[in-house]
Write an enzyme that holds these catalytic residues in place. Structure first.
Site, PDB file in Angstrom:
ATOM      1  N   ARG A  73       8.586  29.934  21.339  1.00  0.00           N
ATOM      2  CA  ARG A  73       9.246  30.316  20.150  1.00  0.00           C
ATOM      3  C   ARG A  73       9.351  28.840  19.260  1.00  0.00           C
ATOM      4  O   ARG A  73       9.278  29.161  17.846  1.00  0.00           O
ATOM      5  CB  ARG A  73      10.794  30.696  20.759  1.00  0.00           C
ATOM      6  CG  ARG A  73      11.820  31.533  20.030  1.00  0.00           C
ATOM      7  CD  ARG A  73      12.920  31.832  20.769  1.00  0.00           C
ATOM      8  NE  ARG A  73      12.375  31.783  22.107  1.00  0.00           N
ATOM      9  CZ  ARG A  73      12.243  32.864  22.496  1.00  0.00           C
ATOM     10  NH1 ARG A  73      12.200  34.256  22.071  1.00  0.00           N
ATOM     11  NH2 ARG A  73      11.760  32.989  23.980  1.00  0.00           N
ATOM     12  N   THR A  74       9.913  27.960  19.884  1.00  0.00           N
ATOM     13  CA  THR A  74      10.320  26.560  19.218  1.00  0.00           C
ATOM     14  C   THR A  74       9.033  25.956  18.458  1.00  0.00           C
ATOM     15  O   THR A  74       9.117  25.713  17.360  1.00  0.00           O
ATOM     16  CB  THR A  74      10.865  25.576  20.029  1.00  0.00           C
ATOM     17  OG1 THR A  74      12.011  26.158  20.900  1.00  0.00           O
ATOM     18  CG2 THR A  74      11.390  24.484  19.277  1.00  0.00           C
ATOM     19  N   LYS A 101      -4.973  12.583  30.640  1.00  0.00           N
ATOM     20  CA  LYS A 101      -5.790  11.509  31.144  1.00  0.00           C
ATOM     21  C   LYS A 101      -4.980  10.281  31.603  1.00  0.00           C
ATOM     22  O   LYS A 101      -5.265   9.329  31.773  1.00  0.00           O
ATOM     23  CB  LYS A 101      -6.668  11.160  30.203  1.00  0.00           C
ATOM     24  CG  LYS A 101      -7.821  12.423  29.593  1.00  0.00           C
ATOM     25  CD  LYS A 101      -8.708  11.958  28.733  1.00  0.00           C
ATOM     26  CE  LYS A 101      -9.383  13.111  28.210  1.00  0.00           C
ATOM     27  NZ  LYS A 101     -10.120  12.908  26.775  1.00  0.00           N
ATOM     28  N   ARG A 123       9.069  17.616  22.278  1.00  0.00           N
ATOM     29  CA  ARG A 123       9.764  18.515  23.322  1.00  0.00           C
ATOM     30  C   ARG A 123       9.215  17.553  24.325  1.00  0.00           C
ATOM     31  O   ARG A 123       7.959  17.480  24.861  1.00  0.00           O
ATOM     32  CB  ARG A 123       9.489  20.054  23.270  1.00  0.00           C
ATOM     33  CG  ARG A 123       9.685  20.500  24.627  1.00  0.00           C
ATOM     34  CD  ARG A 123       9.873  22.028  24.684  1.00  0.00           C
ATOM     35  NE  ARG A 123      11.153  22.418  24.006  1.00  0.00           N
ATOM     36  CZ  ARG A 123      11.451  23.691  23.874  1.00  0.00           C
ATOM     37  NH1 ARG A 123      10.931  24.590  24.736  1.00  0.00           N
ATOM     38  NH2 ARG A 123      12.430  24.161  23.136  1.00  0.00           N
ATOM     39  N   HIS A 151      18.982  20.113  22.438  1.00  0.00           N
ATOM     40  CA  HIS A 151      18.260  20.903  21.550  1.00  0.00           C
ATOM     41  C   HIS A 151      18.721  21.241  20.241  1.00  0.00           C
ATOM     42  O   HIS A 151      19.467  22.319  19.974  1.00  0.00           O
ATOM     43  CB  HIS A 151      17.942  22.223  22.466  1.00  0.00           C
ATOM     44  CG  HIS A 151      16.584  22.968  21.794  1.00  0.00           C
ATOM     45  ND1 HIS A 151      16.102  22.719  20.773  1.00  0.00           N
ATOM     46  CD2 HIS A 151      15.972  24.041  22.613  1.00  0.00           C
ATOM     47  CE1 HIS A 151      15.189  23.558  20.412  1.00  0.00           C
ATOM     48  NE2 HIS A 151      15.057  24.443  21.524  1.00  0.00           N
TER      49      HIS A 151
END
Lengths: 346, 197
Positions: A73-74, A101, A123, A151
């Site tokens: 969603r975000t 990596k 995020r 958030h």
């Protein structure tokens, strides 16, 4: 056809000055800055209703979605929001990148920035990751969720949804009582909501099992309860948090069935609420656990409004942060450009 | 600060603008349901509302009325501090095949009108667009001309024309701010500030 009054907490955003390059946490924002984002989002919401769903404000700007945690969603919402503002957006996810990596956050970010980008939407599983990043780069940093810290765009879109629905009834955020229910301890959504709501004067009650909703939260100026049924008749909004299996390290509650029995929102509990109660959920929902399907899809639910409003709020945040930073992004191409007073006045 | 127009002069000029608009052959040949009056927020919106009242009264038929927020279309919005907080656009109709009367308070550099034209075509393809302004002053930077003008004034470019209209402002008046002559004015004031460039 007149301009709707901006009467929350007696402020008008005409007098509000937004100068922030980053959006890291709602705890940092003044009430005026929160209203500035909400007002900008209200103005931009209309863009998504047009047949041409795009405005040129951020033409030529580049936004990078830097997601170290899963999100549908975000990430999609930020992507669409950037596109509606005419920015270019690059998706960068941990599984397909050099991060797998062993590249550090610092190196990843500085490499991205060297390509001449204007904003990073990050995020990360670690609290404080967005703020750390903001110290490493010159471009705008927008926090799309950092650990259990904040958030901010979710907090803003919840606030936007609450304000939009109650303003239509002539009610202000400062007059409302909001319950935030569930795993408050692990929830960045709960923290962002808590800051945003209390800054605009709302009454907040946190509800959950003692293990997930400790009494220490009362120090932040909110009420704490472990008995949902006693809270239900007194609140205007119920924001149901997702039970986050990925963040629960030990047995915080005996069983899912028990959680549902004490804290699950179902039709029987809805009967105990005020008739005009508003049900919110940040998604993704565990249907049958923290929310029943009839409640989630019922008339009191504003869950899909939240998703729609998320676009407008993220468009606003991108506009304000990138707009306020102007041509500050110092990619290799940008350093060659001379910014005279004359050129910025154009 | 000296007064340029009083409240009664403003209403006379708006009435005169309405007559100019209705006398335009292309507009006179258009049925009212194909007309649209669109004001640039904010003072242009208020003038558009007043024009709409007069024109609707004379045509005895409602004319579509819209309000355009051009913030997202300006060429000076990014990097400007403080950043302009937009108000939003209200256009509840498509512009396809319509005759659009675009309304602003002051025509100066032409940049607001340039932005407004970009914004307008996002709502469809108008048959034609005409521009009506309360005040036209010299200082065009873009090749833009008004079709209907309330008052033409010739004042130094440093001066600021301040249009005040009810209900956004306490009264109806147009002022010329000459104190600003010593300092260069902002290249383009935001539409929300009420200070037209």
């Amino acid at each position: 056809m007149t301009v709707a009054p901006r009467t929350d907490i007696g402020l008008t955003s005409d007098s509000i000055v937004w100068t922030r390059r980053h959006l890291l946490a709602l705890q940092d924002l003044t009430p005026q800055e929160i209203v500035a984002v909400l007002d900008t989002a209200r103005a931009l919401k209309e863009v998504s209703t047009r047949s041409i769903k795009k405005v040129p404000a951020l033409r030529g700007k580049v936004v990078v979605n830097l997601f170290f945690e899963d999100s549908t969603r975000t990430r999609t919402s930020f992507r669409l929001s950037a596109q509606r503002m005419s920015a270019d957006i690059v998706d960068f996810s941990v599984s397909t990148s050099s991060v797998s990596k062993g590249e550090t956050l610092r190196d990843t970010a500085r490499n991205l920035e060297a390509m001449g980008i204007d904003a990073i939407v990050i995020r990360h599983r670690s609290s404080g990751a967005a703020e750390t990043l903001s110290r490493l780069v010159q471009c705008s940093v927008i926090n799309a969720g950092d650990g259990s810290h904040e958030h901010p765009t979710q907090g803003l879109l919840d606030l936007f949804t609450i304000r939009e629905i109650f303003q239509a009834q002539g009610r202000k955020i400062a007059d409302l009582h909001v319950a935030i229910v569930g795993d408050v301890a692990h929830s960045r959504v709960a923290r962002s909501n808590l800051w945003a709501l209390t800054k605009l004067g709302a009454r907040v009650t946190l509800v959950g099992p003692t293990t997930l909703c400790p009494n220490q939260f009362a120090d932040l100026g909110v009420a704490v309860s472990h008995d949902l049924d006693s809270v239900l008749p007194h609140v205007d909004v119920i924001n149901l948090l997702r039970v986050q299996f990925e963040r629960l390290t030990s047995a915080a509650f005996p069983s899912l069935r028990e959680y549902n029995r004490f804290f699950g929102m179902d039709e029987a509990r809805l009967q105990k609420c005020r008739p005009d109660v508003l049900i919110l959920h940040p998604g993704p929902m565990n249907r049958g656990l923290e929310i029943s399907t009839p409640v989630a899809d019922g008339p009191r639910s504003a869950i899909l409004h939240q998703v729609t409003n998320g676009l407008a709020v993220r468009m606003a945040v991108l506009y304000l942060c990138i707009g306020a930073s102007g041509d500050n992004a110092r990619g290799p191409q940008n350093t060659a450009t001379v910014h005279s007073e004359e050129s910025t006045r154009l | 600060m000296r007064i340029l127009l009083s409240a009664s002069e403003i209403s006379a000029l708006i009435a005169n603008l309405a007559q100019q608009i209705l006398s335009d052959p292309d507009i006179a040949a258009t049925t009212p349901e194909r007309l649209a009056i669109v004001g640039i927020r904010r003072r242009g919106e208020l003038i558009a509302q007043r024009l709409s009242t007069i024109i609707t009264g004379q045509l005895r038929q409602p004319v579509a009325l819209g309000a355009l927020d051009i913030t997202m279309y300006r060429d000076d919005v990014i990097g400007k501090r403080p950043i302009t907080i937009p108000i939003g656009t209200q256009m509840n109709f498509r512009l396809d095949d319509r005759v659009v009367i675009l309304v602003d308070d002051v025509l100066f550099t032409g940049r607001s009108v340039r932005a407004a034209l970009d914004a307008l075509v996002d709502f469809g393809r108008p048959r034609l667009i005409r521009l009506a302004v309360l005040i036209e002053r010299s200082g065009r930077e873009y090749p833009v001309a008004a079709n209907f003008v309330g008052r033409r004034v010739n004042i130094p470019p440093q001066n600021i024309v301040q249009v005040r209209l009810r209900p956004t402002d306490a009264d109806d008046a147009v002022y010329i701010d000459e104190i600003a002559a010593a300092v260069p004015p902002p290249a383009a004031a935001p539409p929300a500030s009420g200070v037209a460039p």
